[in-house]
Design an enzyme around this catalytic site. Structure first.
Site, PDB file in Angstrom:
ATOM      1  N   GLU A 127      90.807  32.918 -28.676  1.00 16.03           N
ATOM      2  CA  GLU A 127      89.941  32.356 -27.627  1.00 16.03           C
ATOM      3  C   GLU A 127      88.502  32.753 -27.936  1.00 16.03           C
ATOM      4  OE1 GLU A 127      88.982  32.362 -22.857  1.00 16.03           O
ATOM      5  OE2 GLU A 127      89.502  34.223 -23.865  1.00 16.03           O
ATOM      6  N   ASP A 181     108.352  31.552 -12.893  1.00 16.18           N
ATOM      7  CA  ASP A 181     108.977  32.671 -13.610  1.00 16.18           C
ATOM      8  C   ASP A 181     109.572  32.202 -14.943  1.00 16.18           C
ATOM      9  OD1 ASP A 181     111.350  31.394 -12.591  1.00 16.18           O
ATOM     10  OD2 ASP A 181     111.056  32.519 -10.729  1.00 16.18           O
ATOM     11  N   ASP A 227      93.092  36.925 -26.328  1.00 17.32           N
ATOM     12  CA  ASP A 227      92.113  36.786 -25.254  1.00 17.32           C
ATOM     13  C   ASP A 227      90.731  37.258 -25.722  1.00 17.32           C
ATOM     14  OD1 ASP A 227      91.975  36.150 -22.352  1.00 17.32           O
ATOM     15  OD2 ASP A 227      91.251  38.216 -22.197  1.00 17.32           O
ATOM     16  N   ASN A 253     113.148  31.756  -8.121  1.00 17.67           N
ATOM     17  CA  ASN A 253     113.642  32.671  -7.074  1.00 17.67           C
ATOM     18  C   ASN A 253     112.948  32.436  -5.731  1.00 17.67           C
ATOM     19  OD1 ASN A 253     111.175  33.707  -7.636  1.00 17.67           O
ATOM     20  ND2 ASN A 253     111.857  35.799  -8.059  1.00 17.67           N
TER      21      ASN A 253
HETATM   22  C1  NOJ Z   1      90.023  34.846 -20.671  1.00 19.96           C
HETATM   23  C2  NOJ Z   1      91.208  34.387 -19.882  1.00 19.96           C
HETATM   24  O1  NOJ Z   1      91.572  33.099 -20.304  1.00 19.96           O
HETATM   25  C3  NOJ Z   1      90.801  34.440 -18.437  1.00 19.96           C
HETATM   26  O2  NOJ Z   1      91.734  33.807 -17.609  1.00 19.96           O
HETATM   27  C4  NOJ Z   1      90.610  35.886 -18.069  1.00 19.96           C
HETATM   28  O3  NOJ Z   1      90.134  35.986 -16.741  1.00 19.96           O
HETATM   29  C5  NOJ Z   1      89.604  36.558 -18.985  1.00 19.96           C
HETATM   30  N1  NOJ Z   1      89.798  36.217 -20.365  1.00 19.96           N
HETATM   31  C6  NOJ Z   1      89.702  38.051 -18.881  1.00 19.96           C
HETATM   32  O4  NOJ Z   1      90.889  38.482 -19.489  1.00 19.96           O
END
Ligand code: NOJ
Length: 526
Positions: free
Chosen positions: A264, A30, A201, A24
């Site tokens: 992660e 997006d 995360d 867009n």
């Molecule tokens: C890990 C994420 O990959 C990163 O980009 C983010 O800033 C931090 N966690 C906080 O959510």
């Protein structure tokens, strides 16, 4: 060990949606943009799309500050766009995994607005509220990963709340059963729509010490290290309670069939592998960031491969990563020639590989002029090289203005090399890094030895890293020259399957073979 699940056999590709494809022309990528590029991903040969956060967010931390877990931010599109994307993904036999950000919400999330409204509110305990210490200061010494104290004072209710990241990202309280259920409902919401899993995360940060004890000083910290690294995060990271929680998340996913729980986790190998959980009931894949953290030397890499393989619990499936949206791009870390060696390493090791968008075209970190810095990690602690904008710049699709990413002004500057380093241009070159990625992926997909095969004989000889991948059908020897000099290798003779130079496929050699500077070879020995 035979790889049976799709997430063991496939290759994951991380899309950072702000920077992938804009349709867009607001300068921000997006969902409709990702849709237009699916066929590119199919052609590249990857299997699993991991899309970084797309939920409504004030974007203080570019989507990792979520104000509604079950919606789509208007900048990325609508839920209908999401469903259309998911449908197209499934039609192509790809998988889609989403971000799950369960450690913190945005301070604009209705849960937090309620929680901060009064000490009596039913959601008060959904976040980490504490009284001030005796001197009126923060309850303890815990720091924010983005600098400064992790505690923020709330004048209305006269307590502090804890935030591992920005003060606009308050941490939730996973000890509260209603919060837990509400979070699991978020997983169910997306699983019901048909997603194949989540990248969780900061999985290792979700629990904090119940007694909120002070962290000790980091003996390795010094006055030049960023303030956020001066304490050892003993009491606000990797707490023992986490493993029970991960197992519960996994059982939510398992009730939907074969789904992927990707965690992660930045921890040393011995702590990392515990996240597979008791009897493998934890994360399907705790992300292995060893190749990001170790020195780019044959001996160092050989050692981490051996250590990691040896530490894996029985039956646990490995994984390898060269980069992501928080780390300097591999091509900038090791140079353009070694980035090709890195590609061969990633795609021939045992375990699920993850490719970060743009790695396949050798995208480099882009220098961001100070006035264009966006990332709070850089803004809050400038000058330490913590900013992540350089690795988040728009994907270079072609040589047109704005690299085919947008017709507007890209939210971050393009790399100066985009007129040549782009998908269209590199696709036409028989020896480009993109051609190399395609070739390596095709080879991996068509040889079970590279997917399920044994990994053996991992050794470093000077600058050369060597290992074998084999099953009952095929045997590959991988030779990677991590140095910038020519190296002579004595072998029994054989055939070159691929060189990172892409110029001597099927070359037959007797006894010795030379590895040119920064050359990687996959060979079949006689
Ligand atoms: C890990 C994420 O990959 C990163 O980009 C983010 O800033 C931090 N966690 C906080 O959510």
């Amino acid at each position: 060990m035979q790889a049976t699940a799709w997430w063991q056999r496939g290759i994951i590709y991380e899309v950072y949606p702000r920077s992938f494809q804009d349709t867009n022309n607001d300068g921000i990528g997006d969902l409709a943009g990702i849709l237009t590029r699916l066929d590119y991903l199919v052609e590249l040969g990857v299997d699993v799309l991991w899309v970084a956060p797309i939920y409504p967010s004030p974007m203080e931390d570019f989507g990792y500050d979520i104000s509604d877990y079950c919606g789509i931010d208007g900048r990325f599109g609508t839920l209908a766009d999401f469903d259309e994307l998911l449908k197209a993904v499934l039609e192509r036999d790809l998988k889609l995994i989403l971000a799950f950000v369960p450690n913190h919400t945005s301070n604009k999330h209705p849960w937090f607005l309620e929680s901060r409204s009064s000490r009596e509110n039913s959601k008060r305990d959904w976040y980490l509220w504490r009284d001030a210490s005796e001197d009126g200061g923060p309850p303890n010494n815990w720091l924010s990963n983005f600098g400064g104290s992790g505690w923020e004072w709330d004048a209305t209710t006269k307590q502090y709340y804890y935030h591992s990241f920005l003060k606009q990202q308050p941490d939730v309280n996973w000890r509260n059963p209603s919060l837990r259920e509400a979070m699991f409902d978020v997983l169910r919401f997306w699983l019901d729509r048909g997603v194949d899993g989540f990248r969780v995360d900061v999985m290792w940060l979700l629990f904090k010490d119940e007694q909120f004890r002070n962290n000790p000083i980091n003996p390795a910290g010094h006055e030049n290290s960023p303030a956020s690294q001066r304490l050892l995060p003993i009491f606000n990271a990797d707490r023992p309670e986490i493993h029970g929680l991960v197992a519960s998340m996994r059982s939510v996913l398992d009730s939907y069939g074969e789904r992927l729980l990707l965690g992660e986790i930045y921890l040393p190998i011995n702590q990392l592998v515990l996240y597979y959980g008791k009897d493998l009931t934890g994360a399907s894949l705790p992300f292995n960031f060893q190749l990001i953290q170790c020195a780019w030397r044959a001996d160092a890499i050989a050692q981490i491969i051996r250590e990691y393989e040896a530490a894996l619990p029985p039956g646990a499936w490995p994984n390898w990563v060269l980069g992501n949206h928080d780390q300097a791009r591999i091509s900038s870390r090791v140079g353009a020639e070694q980035a090709r060696v890195a590609a061969m390493l990633l795609l021939t090791l045992r375990g699920t590989p993850t490719i970060y968008y743009g790695e396949e075209i050798g995208m480099r970190n882009v220098m961001i002029p100070p006035q264009e810095v966006q990332d709070p990690a850089e803004k809050n602690q400038p000058g330490f090289g913590l900013g992540r904008d350089p690795e988040r710049t728009p994907m270079s699709w072609d040589s047109s203005r704005s690299a085919g990413f947008t017709e507007g002004k890209p939210w971050l500057p393009l790399g100066e090399d985009y007129p040549t380093r782009n998908v269209v241009n590199l696709s036409c070159q028989r020896d480009s890094i993109l051609t190399l990625y395609r070739k390596l992926i095709r080879l991996r997909r068509s040889n079970e030895a590279l997917i399920s095969g044994r990994l053996k004989g991992v050794v470093a000889n000077g600058n050369v890293l060597r290992y074998e991948r084999s099953d009952d059908v095929k045997h590959f020897t991988i030779l990677l020259n991590l140095g910038h000099e020519q190296e002579e290798i004595s072998l029994e003779g054989g055939r070159v399957v691929v060189s990172t130079y892409l110029d001597r496929e099927d070359y037959l050699f007797e006894r010795n073979i030379s590895l040119r500077p920064s050359e990687g070879l996959i060979v079949n020995l006689r």
